[in-house]
Design a protein around this motif. Structure first.
Motif, PDB file in Angstrom:
ATOM      1  N   ARG A 185     -23.239  19.781  37.293  1.00  0.00           N
ATOM      2  CA  ARG A 185     -23.116  21.083  37.933  1.00  0.00           C
ATOM      3  C   ARG A 185     -22.213  20.909  39.142  1.00  0.00           C
ATOM      4  N   MET A 186     -21.001  21.379  39.006  1.00  0.00           N
ATOM      5  CA  MET A 186     -19.964  21.122  39.991  1.00  0.00           C
ATOM      6  C   MET A 186     -20.218  21.829  41.312  1.00  0.00           C
ATOM      7  N   TYR A 187     -20.564  23.121  41.229  1.00  0.00           N
ATOM      8  CA  TYR A 187     -20.792  23.926  42.429  1.00  0.00           C
ATOM      9  C   TYR A 187     -22.141  24.622  42.320  1.00  0.00           C
ATOM     10  N   ARG A 188     -22.671  25.067  43.466  1.00  0.00           N
ATOM     11  CA  ARG A 188     -24.024  25.605  43.517  1.00  0.00           C
ATOM     12  C   ARG A 188     -24.094  27.108  43.751  1.00  0.00           C
ATOM     13  N   ASP A 189     -23.005  27.717  44.176  1.00  0.00           N
ATOM     14  CA  ASP A 189     -23.017  29.160  44.411  1.00  0.00           C
ATOM     15  C   ASP A 189     -21.587  29.683  44.366  1.00  0.00           C
ATOM     16  N   GLY A 190     -21.459  31.004  44.484  1.00  0.00           N
ATOM     17  CA  GLY A 190     -20.150  31.622  44.379  1.00  0.00           C
ATOM     18  C   GLY A 190     -19.183  31.170  45.455  1.00  0.00           C
ATOM     19  N   GLN A 216     -19.062  28.262  46.966  1.00  0.00           N
ATOM     20  CA  GLN A 216     -18.566  26.927  46.634  1.00  0.00           C
ATOM     21  C   GLN A 216     -17.535  26.990  45.508  1.00  0.00           C
ATOM     22  N   VAL A 217     -17.745  27.878  44.552  1.00  0.00           N
ATOM     23  CA  VAL A 217     -16.780  28.022  43.462  1.00  0.00           C
ATOM     24  C   VAL A 217     -15.414  28.413  44.017  1.00  0.00           C
ATOM     25  N   ILE A 218     -15.392  29.421  44.875  1.00  0.00           N
ATOM     26  CA  ILE A 218     -14.127  29.892  45.436  1.00  0.00           C
ATOM     27  C   ILE A 218     -13.461  28.795  46.257  1.00  0.00           C
TER      28      ILE A 218
END
Length: 384
Positions: free
Chosen positions: A267-272, A274-276
């Motif tokens: 799981r690369m990122y934990r929330d929106g 972090q994704v951005i």
């Protein structure tokens, strides 16, 4: 309208046909999941005298919540000898304490403290460079702390690397996604890779133009790593997924990238947020540069968004021919994401909203380019 509908169909066909061509090459030939699971249930971990020796190198910065699961998955590996080196990269949480406790229980685990970050070095590249210097085994596996390996993963990668004489092998783990933006944007990595990289040509040439990989998992021999220049050659980069394979190819060494869906998960990122930030932080080293961004904007929006636009116009104008072409174009536009969802265990919402994901992805690339031109860097893990 009919002309632009045909253009949309043509553009949608390009990544779809490439994806179909690449898919069997990308996926590793292996036994069925059920057979593998059954075999593993009947086996205990073993370490034969002739087993491959692999130093698993894990850079860790504030990974107290995830590092134990990562290390435990490595220690459960079958048919290989492993040592696990974890570098605590100036963490301000309990990362080091967790690893030291594991090292007390298993002598294969070692914890080292990272040296101060030199000017112009990226933290991850500096950590990997230090880890490689400490490795005792001839084969290196660079692994992100949020990756969880299957017991057969390392042996499978070793066999593929040796059989195909690959100097640097990378695998894309199954990408676990939970929040909306994760489900929308993270699977775009497979769309870009398989839709626009000719894998057959990549494997027939050491040209740096075909450099590709996943920074979450890299396997190499130490001799090849040294010959390519080590992480020191990409010391300032945040994009090791492209930059590390490139320096190997510049040295005339072959690289390869394969599907790791059945080998590992992450799981690369934990929330929106972090994704951005995660997509922005190294985009200027990939698509978001003046040489590539125009071409990829045309190809991705043309293949993913234009078909939906033209179908909508055809429906409004009640054109049977336009609707027919538009429906086929939309289906072709979404075909790669549908195949990825099936083979790589990706969420269905990403398939249904692929055109939205593509538009957002391109918007982030232009944002990253603008930030780079203004000299602005995304702060990541407490560092610029």
């Amino acid at each position: 309208m009919i002309f632009w509908s045909c253009v949309a169909l043509g553009l949608a066909l390009l990544p779809s046909l490439m994806f179909l061509r690449n898919l069997p090459r990308f996926r590793l030939p292996n036994r069925s999941r059920a057979v593998i699971d059954a075999a593993e249930d009947n086996l205990s971990p073993r370490h034969r005298s002739d087993a491959a020796e692999v130093s698993v190198l894990i850079p860790a910065r504030n990974e107290a919540d995830s590092i134990a699961a990562c290390v435990q998955s490595v220690l459960a590996s079958r048919d290989v000898k492993v040592e696990v080196w974890v570098l605590d990269d100036d963490s301000d949480d309990a990362t080091a304490a967790v690893v030291l406790e594991m090292a007390t229980a298993d002598k294969r685990v070692r914890c080292m403290s990272g040296q101060p970050l030199p000017p112009q070095w990226n933290g991850k590249q500096h950590a990997c460079w230090q880890l490689a210097s400490s490795a005792n085994y001839p084969r290196l596996l660079f692994l992100d702390a949020d990756v969880r390996l299957q017991p057969h993963a390392i042996k499978t990668l070793v066999d593929w690397q040796d059989a195909n004489q690959i100097a640097l092998l990378s695998a894309f783990p199954q990408q676990e996604t939970e929040t909306f933006l994760e489900k929308l944007l993270i699977p775009m990595m497979h769309y870009i890779l398989l839709g626009f990289l000719p894998i057959a040509r990549m494997r027939a040439s050491t040209s740096p133009a075909y450099a590709a990989g996943c920074g979450q998992l890299f396997m190499t021999l130490k001799t090849d790593y040294d010959a390519a220049g080590t992480h020191q050659a990409i010391h300032a980069s945040r994009h090791d997924g492209v930059k590390l394979p490139r320096i190997y190819r510049q040295s005339g060494l072959m690289t390869d990238v394969v599907d790791g869906t059945g080998l590992a998960r992450c799981r690369m990122y934990r929330d929106g947020g972090q994704v951005i930030r995660g997509l922005l932080k190294n985009a200027d080293e990939g698509i978001a540069n003046p040489r590539l961004i125009g071409v990829f904007t045309f190809l991705i929006l043309g293949a993913s968004v234009l078909p939906v636009v033209m179908l909508s116009i055809a429906i409004v104008k009640q054109s049977p021919l336009g609707i027919g072409i538009g429906v086929i174009a939309v289906l072709m536009a979404h075909l790669p994401r549908a195949l990825a969802a099936f083979y790589f265990r990706q969420p269905l919402v990403g398939v249904l909203l692929h055109s939205v994901a593509a538009a957002l992805f391109i918007g982030l690339q232009w944002t990253a380019l603008a930030m780079a031109m203004l000299g602005k860097k995304v702060r990541w893990r407490g560092r610029n």
